[in-house]
Write a protein that holds these residues in place. Structure first.
Motif, PDB file in Angstrom:
ATOM      1  N   LEU A   1      -3.085  13.247   6.944  1.00  0.00           N
ATOM      2  CA  LEU A   1      -2.847  14.598   7.455  1.00  0.00           C
ATOM      3  C   LEU A   1      -3.761  15.610   6.771  1.00  0.00           C
ATOM      4  O   LEU A   1      -4.279  16.528   7.412  1.00  0.00           O
ATOM      5  N   LYS A   2      -3.968  15.454   5.492  1.00  0.00           N
ATOM      6  CA  LYS A   2      -4.864  16.347   4.749  1.00  0.00           C
ATOM      7  C   LYS A   2      -6.310  16.167   5.236  1.00  0.00           C
ATOM      8  O   LYS A   2      -7.025  17.138   5.458  1.00  0.00           O
ATOM      9  N   ALA A   3      -6.730  14.916   5.441  1.00  0.00           N
ATOM     10  CA  ALA A   3      -8.082  14.645   5.921  1.00  0.00           C
ATOM     11  C   ALA A   3      -8.276  15.212   7.331  1.00  0.00           C
ATOM     12  O   ALA A   3      -9.336  15.779   7.644  1.00  0.00           O
ATOM     13  N   ILE A   4      -7.264  15.080   8.190  1.00  0.00           N
ATOM     14  CA  ILE A   4      -7.351  15.617   9.558  1.00  0.00           C
ATOM     15  C   ILE A   4      -7.541  17.128   9.529  1.00  0.00           C
ATOM     16  O   ILE A   4      -8.341  17.677  10.281  1.00  0.00           O
ATOM     17  N   SER A   5      -6.820  17.813   8.643  1.00  0.00           N
ATOM     18  CA  SER A   5      -6.920  19.277   8.589  1.00  0.00           C
ATOM     19  C   SER A   5      -8.304  19.742   8.153  1.00  0.00           C
ATOM     20  O   SER A   5      -8.688  20.871   8.415  1.00  0.00           O
TER      21      SER A   5
ATOM     22  N   GLN B   1       0.833  -1.195   0.000  1.00  0.00           N
ATOM     23  CA  GLN B   1       0.000   0.000   0.000  1.00  0.00           C
ATOM     24  C   GLN B   1       0.872   1.252   0.000  1.00  0.00           C
ATOM     25  O   GLN B   1       1.918   1.278   0.642  1.00  0.00           O
ATOM     26  N   PRO B   2       0.448   2.269  -0.740  1.00  0.00           N
ATOM     27  CA  PRO B   2       1.216   3.517  -0.718  1.00  0.00           C
ATOM     28  C   PRO B   2       1.143   4.159   0.665  1.00  0.00           C
ATOM     29  O   PRO B   2       0.221   3.901   1.432  1.00  0.00           O
ATOM     30  N   ASP B   3       2.116   4.985   0.985  1.00  0.00           N
ATOM     31  CA  ASP B   3       2.126   5.678   2.268  1.00  0.00           C
ATOM     32  C   ASP B   3       0.923   6.617   2.308  1.00  0.00           C
ATOM     33  O   ASP B   3       0.782   7.502   1.467  1.00  0.00           O
ATOM     34  N   ILE B   4       0.057   6.425   3.291  1.00  0.00           N
ATOM     35  CA  ILE B   4      -1.166   7.227   3.375  1.00  0.00           C
ATOM     36  C   ILE B   4      -1.037   8.352   4.397  1.00  0.00           C
ATOM     37  O   ILE B   4      -2.011   9.043   4.666  1.00  0.00           O
ATOM     38  N   THR B   5       0.151   8.555   4.925  1.00  0.00           N
ATOM     39  CA  THR B   5       0.343   9.589   5.942  1.00  0.00           C
ATOM     40  C   THR B   5      -0.090  10.956   5.437  1.00  0.00           C
ATOM     41  O   THR B   5      -0.830  11.671   6.106  1.00  0.00           O
ATOM     42  N   SER B   6       0.364  11.340   4.250  1.00  0.00           N
ATOM     43  CA  SER B   6       0.013  12.674   3.747  1.00  0.00           C
ATOM     44  C   SER B   6      -1.488  12.784   3.490  1.00  0.00           C
ATOM     45  O   SER B   6      -2.085  13.829   3.739  1.00  0.00           O
ATOM     46  N   LEU B   7      -2.117  11.710   3.043  1.00  0.00           N
ATOM     47  CA  LEU B   7      -3.555  11.718   2.820  1.00  0.00           C
ATOM     48  C   LEU B   7      -4.303  11.866   4.151  1.00  0.00           C
ATOM     49  O   LEU B   7      -5.258  12.644   4.270  1.00  0.00           O
TER      50      LEU B   7
END
Length: 186
Positions: free
Chosen positions: A15-19, A7-13
């Motif tokens: 973080l965007k959803a949290i914001s 699976q691709p790293d979903i961290t940036s996704l």
């Protein structure tokens, strides 16, 4: 379905959803994580809890001649392995004087800087505005004329140094939540 390694790293996704989410929803998500994940509880404990022995507060005079100590456990030991046998407390509390949150493990005799009394308006300076019915007791006026607001405890204005330095004191919370009768009964 791809394995976690594929699976691709979903961290940036994430973080965007949290914001984009409301605080209310994020609090509920965090509650869910700590209820269902031992690793989530461990991480939340590290950031939000402190061993009661690590809490620093103004020493209470006692009859003993020995110094008051903060306990044997270091902050790192107390949060990395939270166990039920170590009494824990919230790491952050609201200060009675400072009116903001502070870390209870970093409190000291010079942590809090405050005035005992609230600031007052120089009514003589703002006499015309007050007679005209203008409310000058607000942030806009404080920002524009900080030298025309003063503290009765020391006579200093908003741009001068504070008059008290000491320990943060935890603001007492009501022991029981009071719900107005009109809200309770609709």
């Amino acid at each position: 379905m791809p394995s976690p390694a594929e699976q691709p790293d979903i961290t940036s996704l994430l973080l965007k959803a949290i914001s984009k989410e409301s605080i209310f929803r994020l609090v509920n998500i965090l509650r869910d994580i700590i209820r269902h994940s031992p690793e989530g509880r461990k991480i939340a404990s590290k950031w939000l809890l402190a061993a009661k022995d690590d809490v620093k507060a103004e020493p209470v005079p006692t009859s003993s001649t020995g110094p008051v100590t903060s306990g044997q456990l270091s902050k790192e030991e107390s949060v990395s392995e939270p166990t039920p046998s170590i009494p824990m407390t919230s790491c952050f509390e609201r200060c009675l004087y400072f009116l903001e949150k502070f870390d209870v493990t970093k409190n000291s005799a010079t942590s809090c800087r405050y005035h005992v009394d609230p600031d007052m308006v120089d009514e003589e300076f703002f006499k015309d505005e007050i007679i005209a019915g203008i409310d000058v007791d607000n942030e806009e006026y404080r920002e524009a004329w900080p030298e025309k607001f003063f503290y009765t405890c020391c006579g200093r204005d908003l741009v001068e140094e504070v008059c008290q330095v000491g320990w943060h004191k935890v603001a007492k919370r009501p022991s029981k939540r009071v719900i107005p009768e009109e809200v309770r009964w609709g």
